[in-house]
Design an enzyme around this catalytic site. Structure first.
Site, PDB file in Angstrom:
ATOM      1  N   TYR A  12      -5.864 -10.652   9.603  1.00 46.32           N
ATOM      2  CA  TYR A  12      -5.271 -10.379   9.533  1.00 46.32           C
ATOM      3  C   TYR A  12      -3.799 -11.200   9.453  1.00 46.32           C
ATOM      4  O   TYR A  12      -2.552 -11.663   8.856  1.00 46.32           O
ATOM      5  CB  TYR A  12      -5.255  -9.322   8.804  1.00 46.32           C
ATOM      6  CG  TYR A  12      -4.573  -8.527   7.775  1.00 46.32           C
ATOM      7  CD1 TYR A  12      -4.454  -8.582   6.647  1.00 46.32           C
ATOM      8  CD2 TYR A  12      -2.752  -8.307   8.446  1.00 46.32           C
ATOM      9  CE1 TYR A  12      -3.516  -8.305   5.647  1.00 46.32           C
ATOM     10  CE2 TYR A  12      -1.781  -7.783   7.376  1.00 46.32           C
ATOM     11  CZ  TYR A  12      -2.412  -7.945   6.301  1.00 46.32           C
ATOM     12  OH  TYR A  12      -0.860  -7.614   4.944  1.00 46.32           O
TER      13      TYR A  12
ATOM     14  N   ASP B  43       1.437  -1.591   0.892  1.00 42.02           N
ATOM     15  CA  ASP B  43       0.006  -0.418  -0.408  1.00 42.02           C
ATOM     16  C   ASP B  43       1.171   1.336   0.119  1.00 42.02           C
ATOM     17  O   ASP B  43       0.795   2.010  -0.700  1.00 42.02           O
ATOM     18  CB  ASP B  43      -0.761  -0.306   0.962  1.00 42.02           C
ATOM     19  CG  ASP B  43      -1.366  -1.737   1.056  1.00 42.02           C
ATOM     20  OD1 ASP B  43      -2.352  -2.162   0.241  1.00 42.02           O
ATOM     21  OD2 ASP B  43      -2.482  -1.851   2.564  1.00 42.02           O
TER      22      ASP B  43
HETATM   23  P1  NG1 Z   1      -6.130  -2.911   2.915  1.00 43.95           P
HETATM   24  O1  NG1 Z   1      -7.434  -4.061   3.852  1.00 43.95           O
HETATM   25  O2  NG1 Z   1      -6.435  -2.313   1.430  1.00 43.95           O
HETATM   26  O3  NG1 Z   1      -5.474  -1.802   4.161  1.00 43.95           O
HETATM   27  C1  NG1 Z   1      -4.555  -5.324   3.753  1.00 43.95           C
HETATM   28  C2  NG1 Z   1      -2.413  -4.480   3.553  1.00 43.95           C
HETATM   29  C3  NG1 Z   1      -1.561  -5.060   2.569  1.00 43.95           C
HETATM   30  C4  NG1 Z   1      -2.083  -6.279   1.688  1.00 43.95           C
HETATM   31  C5  NG1 Z   1      -3.777  -6.889   2.053  1.00 43.95           C
HETATM   32  C6  NG1 Z   1      -4.292  -7.968   1.796  1.00 43.95           C
HETATM   33  C7  NG1 Z   1      -2.237  -2.734   5.540  1.00 43.95           C
HETATM   34  C8  NG1 Z   1      -2.236  -1.295   5.555  1.00 43.95           C
HETATM   35  N1  NG1 Z   1      -2.622  -3.004   4.096  1.00 43.95           N
HETATM   36  O4  NG1 Z   1      -4.550  -4.139   2.521  1.00 43.95           O
HETATM   37  O5  NG1 Z   1      -0.150  -4.805   3.013  1.00 43.95           O
HETATM   38  O6  NG1 Z   1      -1.745  -7.798   2.493  1.00 43.95           O
HETATM   39  O7  NG1 Z   1      -4.435  -5.998   2.889  1.00 43.95           O
HETATM   40  O8  NG1 Z   1      -3.311  -8.355   0.009  1.00 43.95           O
HETATM   41  O9  NG1 Z   1      -3.206  -3.665   6.174  1.00 43.95           O
END
Ligand code: NG1
Length: 410
Positions: free
Chosen positions: A233, A181
């Site tokens: 996560y 991100d």
């Molecule tokens: P989101 O849930 O869109 O913030 C998260 C992680 C990424 C990646 C994705 C899944 C954070 C800041 N980012 O994104 O690094 O692992 O999930 O592909 O948590």
């Protein structure tokens, strides 16, 4: 600053909000950090495997004025987020779990660890990105704060290094996330997606054909990273580590692999999946299968993009969704519904985007099919499940946009 940003609020309104929050301070500057939509390569960045996101036209702005001391005072145009203040240091005490200021704190701590004593700023944050929706509003806030601090201190930092600092820094909030991100937020390019590889971090811009459209549809189910979604996560990330560690005892492996790229560099996916069946329990086998196949899909998606094969790209997106739903178990009924609606409304493929557990789907269609797709979402999904908050859009037609920018407030 050229604000192609598309932030829903104009510069004059943002300046007005800043003047009300911090009367009598110097002429402010502003930073804009975009959100992103991940096109494919989900839940594999933290295993150092490649991903394929693009920055979008919506994001987070901070209007700020440097201070002469180490304080950071931040207000937020969204009244749900109360003003906060903290002192910059290499060990900044966190606010409570889920507090919005933990993202600015994360950036402040990471930069203080890297650059030493820093001056702070007074700033007003505004955002037109839906929060907890898988469009990376949290990393946009982290990156925007980091850029404002660098600017306030007349420091420069190469963008790849800054992406790594911000990514590691964001672990401060408790999510053991990868670096996708922050990297796309800093390095996004208009009309391009980026294939991002990790360890070492590097990126390859890939032009998006002019008639392809990526359409984002929000379930309006919030995937709160400070709540259950964070535990799920982090659990997935540990499962990936466990799978690698357990497989290392397989006699087929001459040397212990230290990373997924190393493992895939020496053995084919089918061989590894056969070994996984011998060594891993069922759930880890499923997680491992997603990781390996998703990495292969990213390579195929890159080729599909380069050869302008929209049908192939769409099929890969749909296969990615099935894998995230069945093997990685990060989908939910609303995400599955939106994916099914997309596919019966002229989309060439669709998948959940971001961490899942709620949030958004992204669908690919050709430009003339956008109205059919949007109408399909509205008629079949949103007529039954309107957003609780009328300011959050149901659908966003994404425009591949430039990475974060800092400059004068025009
Ligand atoms: P989101 O849930 O869109 O913030 C998260 C992680 C990424 C990646 C994705 C899944 C954070 C800041 N980012 O994104 O690094 O692992 O999930 O592909 O948590």
């Amino acid at each position: 600053m050229a604000n192609e940003a598309g932030s829903s609020r104009g510069a004059a309104e943002r300046l007005g909000a800043f003047r009300r929050a911090f009367p009598g301070t110097r002429t402010p500057r502003q930073v804009f950090a975009p959100g992103r939509v991940n096109l494919i390569g989900e839940h594999i960045d933290y295993s150092d495997l490649p991903v394929l996101p693009m920055a979008i036209q919506r994001g987070v702005s901070i209007v700020y004025s440097p201070r002469d001391d180490a304080s950071v005072r931040v207000a937020n145009e969204d009244a749900r987020f109360e003003p906060r203040a903290f002192e910059l240091s290499p060990a900044i005490p966190p606010a409570g779990r889920g507090d919005w200021s933990n993202y600015p704190r994360a950036a402040g701590q990471a930069l203080a660890q890297r650059f030493g004593t820093l001056r702070g700023f007074d700033g007003v944050v505004s955002s037109d990105l839906p929060a907890s929706a898988g469009l990376s509003s949290s990393s946009a806030l982290t990156v925007a704060t980091a850029l404002a601090l660098l600017d306030a201190n007349a420091l420069s930092c190469e963008r790849l290094e800054l992406a790594q600092l911000c990514a590691r820094g964001e672990h401060y909030v408790g999510t053991q996330s990868g670096a996708m991100d922050q990297t796309i937020c800093l390095l996004g390019r208009p009309d391009h997606a980026l294939k991002i590889d990790f360890a070492p971090l590097r990126s390859e811009p890939l032009p998006i054909p002019a008639d392809w459209r990526f359409v984002i549809a929000n379930t309006h189910v919030r995937a709160e990273k400070s709540g259950a979604a964070q535990e799920h996560y982090n659990a997935r990330r540990s499962e990936c580590r466990d799978a690698l560690r357990t497989l290392a005892s397989h006699p087929g492996l001459q040397e212990t692999p230290h990373s997924y790229p190393e493992l895939l560099g020496h053995h084919g996916v089918d061989t590894l999946l056969a070994w996984a069946e011998e060594r891993l329990e069922q759930q880890l086998q499923r997680r491992f299968r997603h990781v390996l196949r998703e990495a292969a899909r990213v390579e195929s998606a890159r080729n599909a993009l380069l050869s302008r094969d929209a049908a192939a790209f769409g099929r890969l997106m749909s296969a990615s969704h099935a894998s995230l739903r069945d093997d990685y178990e990060v989908s939910c009924p609303e995400l599955d519904d939106l994916v099914a609606i997309a596919r019966s409304s002229d989309a060439l493929g669709a998948r959940l985007t971001g961490a899942g557990f709620g949030g958004c789907v992204v669908a690919l269609c050709r430009e003339p099919s956008v109205p059919t797709l949007v109408e399909g979402f509205e008629r079949t999904f949103y007529s039954r499940r309107p957003a609780a908050d009328a300011t959050t859009p149901n659908v966003i037609v994404a425009r591949a946009s430039q990475g974060a920018q800092v400059g004068a407030l025009e």
